[in-house]
Design an enzyme around this catalytic site. Structure first.
Site, PDB file in Angstrom:
ATOM      1  N   GLU A   1      37.018 -26.309   4.769  1.00  0.00           N
ATOM      2  CA  GLU A   1      38.270 -25.267   5.313  1.00  0.00           C
ATOM      3  C   GLU A   1      37.802 -23.729   5.653  1.00  0.00           C
ATOM      4  O   GLU A   1      38.310 -23.449   6.878  1.00  0.00           O
ATOM      5  CB  GLU A   1      39.134 -25.024   4.394  1.00  0.00           C
ATOM      6  CG  GLU A   1      39.813 -26.170   4.660  1.00  0.00           C
ATOM      7  CD  GLU A   1      39.554 -27.634   3.448  1.00  0.00           C
ATOM      8  OE1 GLU A   1      38.318 -27.431   2.613  1.00  0.00           O
ATOM      9  OE2 GLU A   1      40.217 -28.120   2.599  1.00  0.00           O
TER      10      GLU A   1
ATOM     11  N   ALA B   1      43.021 -32.881   6.737  1.00  0.00           N
ATOM     12  CA  ALA B   1      44.007 -32.928   7.133  1.00  0.00           C
ATOM     13  C   ALA B   1      43.420 -33.292   8.958  1.00  0.00           C
ATOM     14  O   ALA B   1      42.155 -32.442   9.562  1.00  0.00           O
ATOM     15  CB  ALA B   1      44.870 -31.480   6.807  1.00  0.00           C
TER      16      ALA B   1
ATOM     17  N   GLU C   1      40.365 -33.145  -1.482  1.00  0.00           N
ATOM     18  CA  GLU C   1      42.029 -33.256  -2.060  1.00  0.00           C
ATOM     19  C   GLU C   1      42.902 -34.637  -2.179  1.00  0.00           C
ATOM     20  O   GLU C   1      43.078 -34.644  -3.229  1.00  0.00           O
ATOM     21  CB  GLU C   1      42.943 -32.064  -1.060  1.00  0.00           C
ATOM     22  CG  GLU C   1      42.130 -31.297  -0.797  1.00  0.00           C
ATOM     23  CD  GLU C   1      42.440 -30.461  -0.090  1.00  0.00           C
ATOM     24  OE1 GLU C   1      43.172 -30.562   0.794  1.00  0.00           O
ATOM     25  OE2 GLU C   1      43.161 -28.750  -0.543  1.00  0.00           O
TER      26      GLU C   1
ATOM     27  N   GLY D   1      40.551 -31.793   3.262  1.00  0.00           N
ATOM     28  CA  GLY D   1      42.233 -32.698   2.360  1.00  0.00           C
ATOM     29  C   GLY D   1      41.751 -34.149   2.208  1.00  0.00           C
ATOM     30  O   GLY D   1      42.588 -34.519   1.420  1.00  0.00           O
TER      31      GLY D   1
HETATM   32  N1  CO8 Z   1      41.219 -33.171  12.601  1.00  0.00           N
HETATM   33  C1  CO8 Z   1      41.260 -34.184  13.888  1.00  0.00           C
HETATM   34  N2  CO8 Z   1      40.483 -34.930  13.899  1.00  0.00           N
HETATM   35  C2  CO8 Z   1      39.217 -34.943  13.378  1.00  0.00           C
HETATM   36  C3  CO8 Z   1      38.554 -34.303  12.732  1.00  0.00           C
HETATM   37  C4  CO8 Z   1      39.635 -33.790  11.483  1.00  0.00           C
HETATM   38  N3  CO8 Z   1      39.740 -33.544  10.519  1.00  0.00           N
HETATM   39  N4  CO8 Z   1      37.699 -34.788  11.783  1.00  0.00           N
HETATM   40  C5  CO8 Z   1      37.194 -35.930  12.335  1.00  0.00           C
HETATM   41  N5  CO8 Z   1      37.838 -35.518  13.813  1.00  0.00           N
HETATM   42  C6  CO8 Z   1      38.121 -36.377  15.510  1.00  0.00           C
HETATM   43  C7  CO8 Z   1      36.474 -35.400  15.551  1.00  0.00           C
HETATM   44  O1  CO8 Z   1      37.360 -35.035  16.960  1.00  0.00           O
HETATM   45  C8  CO8 Z   1      36.430 -36.819  16.960  1.00  0.00           C
HETATM   46  O2  CO8 Z   1      37.154 -37.179  17.823  1.00  0.00           O
HETATM   47  P1  CO8 Z   1      37.137 -37.304  19.551  1.00  0.00           P
HETATM   48  O3  CO8 Z   1      36.256 -38.280  19.293  1.00  0.00           O
HETATM   49  O4  CO8 Z   1      38.194 -36.912  20.011  1.00  0.00           O
HETATM   50  O5  CO8 Z   1      36.484 -35.646  19.948  1.00  0.00           O
HETATM   51  C9  CO8 Z   1      36.047 -38.058  15.795  1.00  0.00           C
HETATM   52  O6  CO8 Z   1      37.790 -37.474  14.693  1.00  0.00           O
HETATM   53  C10 CO8 Z   1      35.093 -38.558  15.234  1.00  0.00           C
HETATM   54  O7  CO8 Z   1      34.834 -37.157  14.774  1.00  0.00           O
HETATM   55  P2  CO8 Z   1      33.398 -36.401  15.248  1.00  0.00           P
HETATM   56  O8  CO8 Z   1      32.678 -36.475  16.909  1.00  0.00           O
HETATM   57  O9  CO8 Z   1      33.499 -35.731  15.014  1.00  0.00           O
HETATM   58  O10 CO8 Z   1      31.786 -37.169  14.402  1.00  0.00           O
HETATM   59  P3  CO8 Z   1      30.294 -36.628  13.587  1.00  0.00           P
HETATM   60  O11 CO8 Z   1      30.071 -38.246  13.166  1.00  0.00           O
HETATM   61  O12 CO8 Z   1      29.613 -36.732  14.653  1.00  0.00           O
HETATM   62  O13 CO8 Z   1      31.313 -35.753  12.673  1.00  0.00           O
HETATM   63  C11 CO8 Z   1      31.701 -34.607  10.108  1.00  0.00           C
HETATM   64  C12 CO8 Z   1      31.703 -36.350  11.277  1.00  0.00           C
HETATM   65  C13 CO8 Z   1      31.308 -34.183   9.933  1.00  0.00           C
HETATM   66  C14 CO8 Z   1      33.098 -35.577   9.525  1.00  0.00           C
HETATM   67  C15 CO8 Z   1      33.300 -33.793  11.980  1.00  0.00           C
HETATM   68  O14 CO8 Z   1      33.887 -35.105  12.462  1.00  0.00           O
HETATM   69  C16 CO8 Z   1      33.566 -32.867  10.810  1.00  0.00           C
HETATM   70  O15 CO8 Z   1      33.150 -31.980  10.839  1.00  0.00           O
HETATM   71  N6  CO8 Z   1      35.402 -33.395  11.009  1.00  0.00           N
HETATM   72  C17 CO8 Z   1      35.704 -31.544  10.882  1.00  0.00           C
HETATM   73  C18 CO8 Z   1      35.657 -31.829   8.600  1.00  0.00           C
HETATM   74  C19 CO8 Z   1      36.807 -30.737   8.408  1.00  0.00           C
HETATM   75  O16 CO8 Z   1      36.509 -29.758   8.652  1.00  0.00           O
HETATM   76  N7  CO8 Z   1      37.510 -31.507   7.745  1.00  0.00           N
HETATM   77  C20 CO8 Z   1      39.095 -29.976   6.747  1.00  0.00           C
HETATM   78  C21 CO8 Z   1      40.313 -30.328   7.619  1.00  0.00           C
HETATM   79  S1  CO8 Z   1      41.398 -28.896   7.313  1.00  0.00           S
HETATM   80  C22 CO8 Z   1      42.001 -29.419   6.170  1.00  0.00           C
HETATM   81  O17 CO8 Z   1      41.533 -30.470   5.493  1.00  0.00           O
HETATM   82  C23 CO8 Z   1      42.433 -28.738   5.238  1.00  0.00           C
HETATM   83  C24 CO8 Z   1      43.316 -29.433   3.639  1.00  0.00           C
HETATM   84  C25 CO8 Z   1      44.474 -28.908   3.559  1.00  0.00           C
HETATM   85  C26 CO8 Z   1      45.880 -28.406   4.314  1.00  0.00           C
HETATM   86  C27 CO8 Z   1      47.295 -28.582   3.332  1.00  0.00           C
HETATM   87  C28 CO8 Z   1      48.280 -27.973   4.756  1.00  0.00           C
HETATM   88  C29 CO8 Z   1      49.010 -26.978   3.468  1.00  0.00           C
END
Ligand code: CO8
Length: 258
Positions: free
Chosen positions: A132, A66, A112, A109
């Site tokens: 998460e 998400a 999911e 997400g």
């Molecule tokens: N949300 C927003 N932006 C994201 C997300 C995300 N989940 N994942 C990556 N991005 C963005 C980064 O911020 C970055 O943007 P910017 O260039 O502007 O800084 C761009 O995408 C590229 O990402 P990275 O530079 O981080 O790329 P890497 O190759 O270094 O890393 C990863 C890749 C490992 C996937 C890393 O991006 C990461 O850890 N992402 C987050 C993963 C995460 O924690 N996901 C869970 C999110 S919470 C969730 O899904 C809850 C669901 C339930 C919600 C339901 C509500 C009812």
């Protein structure tokens, strides 16, 4: 075909190929993407020429979760009052089959949504996780429930509590994905599989999907009864007569969807 801000949608014969397309955010799921996807699914469901959909992302990410930036500032009242992301329940009510073709990250997400699909085909590059807990929260789109059902308590609990990722080989061994495919062939193989499904009798497609899903909603005796009633029901269809007659006559069935 309609244009969407966050998706690319194309029809490949009887298969609707939906590609998540927010490369700047690794396909993070935001409200716009949900709205686009529900609109694309409504078109898919209403189009009698379309029998199966494939949902995919990029080589790097199916979806990295998400959208954290969209959620970051929200409080309980916002989330609860708007029932944040409840619209994803509507995606799970899609009656025709949807295959998730996962390459790269399927996190939070993203994992999911892949599990909301009817089955997952994974590229050998795929990585699945529910990270998460590292953000101070939990899965919120069914991940704790669907992952536990898919891989059992031990792995689901470990993944949710540590946030560690599972690679494609482990995901296949654990039963999370139906098959692992070389990354370069993922989308073509998924479309081919979807076309095989789309070539089946339309009512039988709906009935098979509905009854397998019922296995996760009820006990064994009720599930077996549900299956038998749907099976009986298909004997009221022209396509049952056609399918069985075609077998006896050693030819392919010509389906009418009724
Ligand atoms: N949300 C927003 N932006 C994201 C997300 C995300 N989940 N994942 C990556 N991005 C963005 C980064 O911020 C970055 O943007 P910017 O260039 O502007 O800084 C761009 O995408 C590229 O990402 P990275 O530079 O981080 O790329 P890497 O190759 O270094 O890393 C990863 C890749 C490992 C996937 C890393 O991006 C990461 O850890 N992402 C987050 C993963 C995460 O924690 N996901 C869970 C999110 S919470 C969730 O899904 C809850 C669901 C339930 C919600 C339901 C509500 C009812």
């Amino acid at each position: 075909m309609a244009e969407y801000q966050t998706l690319l949608v194309e029809q490949r014969g009887p298969v609707t190929l939906v590609t998540l397309n927010r490369p700047e955010a690794l396909n993070a799921l935001n409200a716009q993407l949900l709205s686009d996807l529900l609109a694309a699914m409504a078109v898919f469901e209403a189009d009698a020429t379309q029998g199966c959909a494939v949902l995919t992302g990029s080589a790097k990410a199916f979806a990295a979760g998400a959208d954290i930036k969209e959620m970051q500032a929200q409080g309980f009242a916002d989330m609860y009052a708007h029932d944040f992301f409840a619209g994803w329940d509507q995606f799970t009510r899609t009656r025709k089959p949807v295959i998730a073709a996962v390459g790269g990250y399927a996190l939070g997400g993203g994992c999911e949504v892949a599990m909301m699909c009817d089955f997952i085909l994974a590229a050998d590059s795929a990585k699945f996780g529910q990270p998460e807990i590292k953000l101070g929260v939990t899965p919120g789109m069914g991940g704790s429930q669907r992952l536990a059902r898919a891989v059992g308590k031990a792995k689901a609990m470990e993944m949710c509590l540590t946030g560690r990722m599972m690679d494609a080989a482990e995901a296949e061994r654990a039963g999370l994905v139906s098959r692992v495919i070389p990354a370069a062939d993922l989308v073509e193989e998924a479309v081919k599989t979807a076309a095989t499904i789309a070539g089946m009798a339309p009512l039988a497609i709906l009935a098979n999907k509905e009854m397998v899903n019922y296995a996760f909603e009820t006990g064994l005796a009720a599930g077996v009864q549900f299956e038998r009633r749907l099976f009986h029901g298909l004997f009221g269809s022209a396509d049952q007569k056609e399918g069985m007659t075609a077998f006896v006559e050693k030819r392919s069935g010509q389906w009418r969807g009724r």
